[in-house]
Design an enzyme around this catalytic site. Sequence first.
Site, PDB file in Angstrom:
ATOM      1  CB  VAL A   1      -0.954  -0.002   1.207  1.00 28.58           C
ATOM      2  CG1 VAL A   1      -1.593   1.369   1.421  1.00 28.58           C
ATOM      3  CG2 VAL A   1      -2.042  -1.055   1.019  1.00 28.58           C
ATOM      4  CD  GLU A   2       2.674   3.589   3.848  1.00 33.50           C
ATOM      5  OE1 GLU A   2       3.060   4.590   3.226  1.00 33.50           O
ATOM      6  OE2 GLU A   2       1.910   3.650   4.828  1.00 33.50           O
ATOM      7  CB  THR A   3       6.638   2.021  -1.498  1.00 33.15           C
ATOM      8  OG1 THR A   3       6.966   0.746  -0.929  1.00 33.15           O
ATOM      9  CG2 THR A   3       6.790   3.107  -0.454  1.00 33.15           C
TER      10      THR A   3
END
Length: 328
Positions: free
Chosen positions: A119-121
């Site tokens: 989700v982040e990167t």
Amino acid sequence: MMRVTFTVLSLVLAPCVLADYSSHPKAAQLADELAATGEYTRAEVLDVLRKAQRNPKLIESERKAPERTRTWPEYRSIFMDGSRVANGVRFLRKHYPSLARASAEYGVPKHVIAAIIGVETLYGGYTGPHPVIDSLATQGFDHPTRTPFFFSELKEYFLLCREMGFDPLAQKGSYAGAMGLSQFMPSNYRRLGLDYDGDGRVNLWSPSDAIGSVANYLKNFRGTNTGWRAGEAVAFPVKISSPPEGVAVNQKTPTHTWAALSAHVEELPVTLEATQAVGLLALQTGAEPEYWLALPNFYSILSYNPRTYYAMAVFQVSQAIAAADLAD
């Protein structure tokens, strides 16, 4: 700490506006505070600030982050796509030794760790194009509502760079100054980042270090062993038999007991103790909200980014990765 999520949906930013941040009214305060630590001279701090570039679009991006502005179906669709899930399974298998070790040591399931990094990167595919010094100086000096938080993170960034031997002008990250596969803000990089690959340094662009650090964060963000509860569930979709008058929803902590909510909830698939701490989530999907019963592990995810939609997206991506891994 308020976590700020960086995603590949960040706005395309306009070119930076040259500014001499060394003359900003708060620059002297920052230089004095860092000089007092003995890690920098005032001249060193002001020289770095002189080379930072102001970019107002970074503030705009932070204030218009998708978890702040989109409906739940819109937000969910960003992350619940086939490629993110398939790449999550690949990440799980490629880095299985580190994920298995982190899960065993901290109790956090492998697919939850992978989902946060996804989700982040995008599993490290997009860790941020912005010079961290530009992001944190712009946010820390010019943000209209969150200057104290970002000013503190700017100070933490200078200290992180000294500890890690980083060039303060060279590191890149998100519009908010978050870094690495795990998108840690500088204070949490210093406090919760781990050298998980044993090379003698904490490098959150290393998948192993990021994996161990995410697990450490979820377990220990609030203090030793007060976070993630090994073997416990995260959340359940529920039906509400009557409007829960007076019951707060979408809180940052589990503010109720199961005894207080049980009369409102139908078809819970597990048995809970009356004293179990729980929270009620209401996700806006249209005329009627979608209700979920959240357990303490949901709030461990929420500590990573204090937005209900973010934590629910991570949870649902983790479920999809786990299901796809078993099916393949």
